[in-house]
Design an enzyme around this catalytic site. Structure first.
Site, PDB file in Angstrom:
ATOM      1  N   HIS A   1       0.630   6.626  -6.285  1.00  0.00           N
ATOM      2  CA  HIS A   1      -0.038   5.549  -5.548  1.00  0.00           C
ATOM      3  C   HIS A   1      -0.416   6.098  -4.184  1.00  0.00           C
ATOM      4  CE1 HIS A   1      -1.020   1.324  -4.606  1.00  0.00           C
ATOM      5  NE2 HIS A   1      -0.711   1.692  -3.371  1.00  0.00           N
ATOM      6  N   CYS A   2      -1.709   6.118  -3.894  1.00  0.00           N
ATOM      7  CA  CYS A   2      -2.205   6.716  -2.654  1.00  0.00           C
ATOM      8  C   CYS A   2      -2.449   5.628  -1.610  1.00  0.00           C
ATOM      9  CB  CYS A   2      -3.490   7.488  -2.918  1.00  0.00           C
ATOM     10  SG  CYS A   2      -4.209   8.207  -1.423  1.00  0.00           S
ATOM     11  N   PRO A   3      -1.750   5.676  -0.477  1.00  0.00           N
ATOM     12  CA  PRO A   3      -1.981   4.655   0.561  1.00  0.00           C
ATOM     13  C   PRO A   3      -3.345   4.771   1.212  1.00  0.00           C
ATOM     14  CG  PRO A   3      -0.491   6.357   1.381  1.00  0.00           C
ATOM     15  CD  PRO A   3      -0.703   6.635  -0.078  1.00  0.00           C
TER      16      PRO A   3
ATOM     17  N   ASN B   1      -4.660   2.299  -3.569  1.00  0.00           N
ATOM     18  CA  ASN B   1      -4.738   2.131  -5.017  1.00  0.00           C
ATOM     19  C   ASN B   1      -4.054   3.319  -5.660  1.00  0.00           C
ATOM     20  OD1 ASN B   1      -5.397   1.053  -7.501  1.00  0.00           O
ATOM     21  ND2 ASN B   1      -7.566   0.782  -7.019  1.00  0.00           N
TER      22      ASN B   1
END
Length: 424
Positions: A139-141, A145
């Site tokens: 999960h990439c901040p 998403n």
């Protein structure tokens, strides 16, 4: 019809809300500052538009910006692809031309209570997205998403284009400051003479290169160089796992598989089932000419000699092993759940885990089942009473080690893995 339209509007609103997060705000801010300052510096002070080179340079800057933003928003709004709610492994067709649950395959899969579905091979549940993500990498901040099956290619292209664009912008910043400040700088040696006639601009710029412009250019240069280093490293990490047809999570699972086999001294070898044996074939599993990834995100091609559920079977083994190795603790001091608690000591404060995983609030007398930990922190599940279990699936997260003590009943349990290791 009205209900359908309202659902679409709600989904669109949720997608727009992805922008209202610190990650996209910072990422888009950096892109805006670097690209805008590079265009301003180039047009006003370094390479004017009336020259052929200046026009080509300006078009290239716009091209970088468009490609970076296109892949960024693609990764953000297209998303990774989610496992359908209530998904079950099914036969393709049965006698009555209706799909039926394959109970034999279900035994190899984990069940997600939140999504009320089985976790398809290579999928994992994301607590941030609150859905099971197909071929989840992380999960990439920065895009707010997950990176997974559908947006892995766009995300990786963004990681490639952002450093390239920043290198171009950094070159513009350096040359702008160099050409504009040369005549104003004193080197302190009368003997030092450098011919800067080629760098002088005629006619002089309309807007002089003042202190504010210098400060803004210097700040943008710092952002560009920092982005080049940080995002460039992420690109090389992503390409390394893509060429092996893995994700970050699957690399971690493979490492834990080796650790499990070594810990129990087992006579088995774990072979990653999705490595096609060729870097080019692995590359084509993510990048395609159409931009649409291969497959449906649920079924995957496997290498010869491997089982379709080799990875999920290994995950089930690791989950069982985690239960064996877990240690029960009793809470002896309250903990508020803050990220960096000052009242728990300096070492605990400065060694807080650098992760978005949650911290859990603790009250004296509660029990925790710890599954992993650091020197001053532990991660585990809170053991809930029957009265609390209703409506609450799981409470887990990080907490300071000095808030708990090991339960006396686990004194013998700690030796269980060692005993099991000898028996195997």
């Amino acid at each position: 019809m009205g209900t359908f339209c309202s659902v679409i509007k709600f989904e669109n609103l949720q997608e727009v809300k992805r922008l209202c997060h610190w990650g996209p705000i910072i990422a888009l801010g950096v892109i805006a500052i670097c690209s805008t300052m590079a265009m301003i510096d180039s047009v006003l002070w370094y390479w004017p538009l009336h020259t052929t080179g200046g026009s080509m340079n300006f078009i290239m800057l716009i091209n970088w910006t468009v490609m970076i933003l296109y892949n960024y928003f693609n990764a953000m709004f297209v998303g990774p692809g989610f496992v359908p709610l209530g998904w079950k492994p099914r036969f393709m067709f049965c006698f009555y031309f209706a799909a039926k649950e394959n109970s034999q395959d279900s035994m190899y899969l984990q069940y997600c209570k939140v999504c009320q579905a089985y976790k398809a091979p290579r999928s994992h549940h994301c607590r941030k997205c609150n859905r099971c993500v197909m071929k989840m990498d992380h999960h990439c901040p920065w895009i707010n998403n997950c990176c997974g099956y559908q947006n892995h290619a766009s995300f990786t292209l963004f990681l490639l284009l952002a450093p390239l664009g920043c290198i171009h912008a950094a070159f513009i910043f350096v040359m702008t400051m160099y050409t504009q400040l040369y005549n104003r700088l004193s080197f302190g040696w009368n003997t030092v003479k450098i011919d800067m006639s080629a760098a002088r601009r005629d006619p002089l710029p309309i807007i002089p290169f003042g202190l504010a412009a210098f400060a803004a250019t210097l700040f943008a240069l710092g952002l560009a160089l920092g982005t080049t280093i940080a995002v460039g490293m992420l690109f090389f990490i992503q390409m390394k796992i893509i060429l092996r047809n893995k994700t970050s999570i699957e690399s971690w699972i493979e490492e834990k598989a080796k650790d499990r086999i070594q810990y129990y001294q087992l006579d088995e070898v774990f072979v990653f089932p999705y490595d096609m044996g060729s870097r080019w074939k692995n590359f084509k599993q993510v990048f395609t000419w159409s931009g649409v990834p291969k497959g449906d995100g649920l079924d995957w091609p496997i290498r010869e000699g491997c089982h379709q559920y080799s990875l999920t079977i290994e995950q089930l083994k690791q989950k069982a092993d985690k239960r064996v190795r877990s240690v029960q603790y009793k809470v002896i001091e309250d903990y508020s759940g803050t990220c960096c608690p000052l009242n728990r000591g300096i070492k605990t404060f400065f060694t807080s885990p650098c992760t978005e995983e949650p911290r859990i609030r603790l009250q004296k007398g509660e029990f925790i089942l710890a599954t992993r930990g650091l020197r001053y922190w532990l991660y585990g599940d809170k053991i809930l009473d029957d009265s609390i279990k209703e409506g609450v699936s799981r409470i887990r997260g990080w907490f300071p080690r000095n808030c708990v003590e090991k339960c006396p009943c686990d004194a013998k349990t700690d030796q269980a893995p060692e005993g099991e290791k000898k028996n195997r």
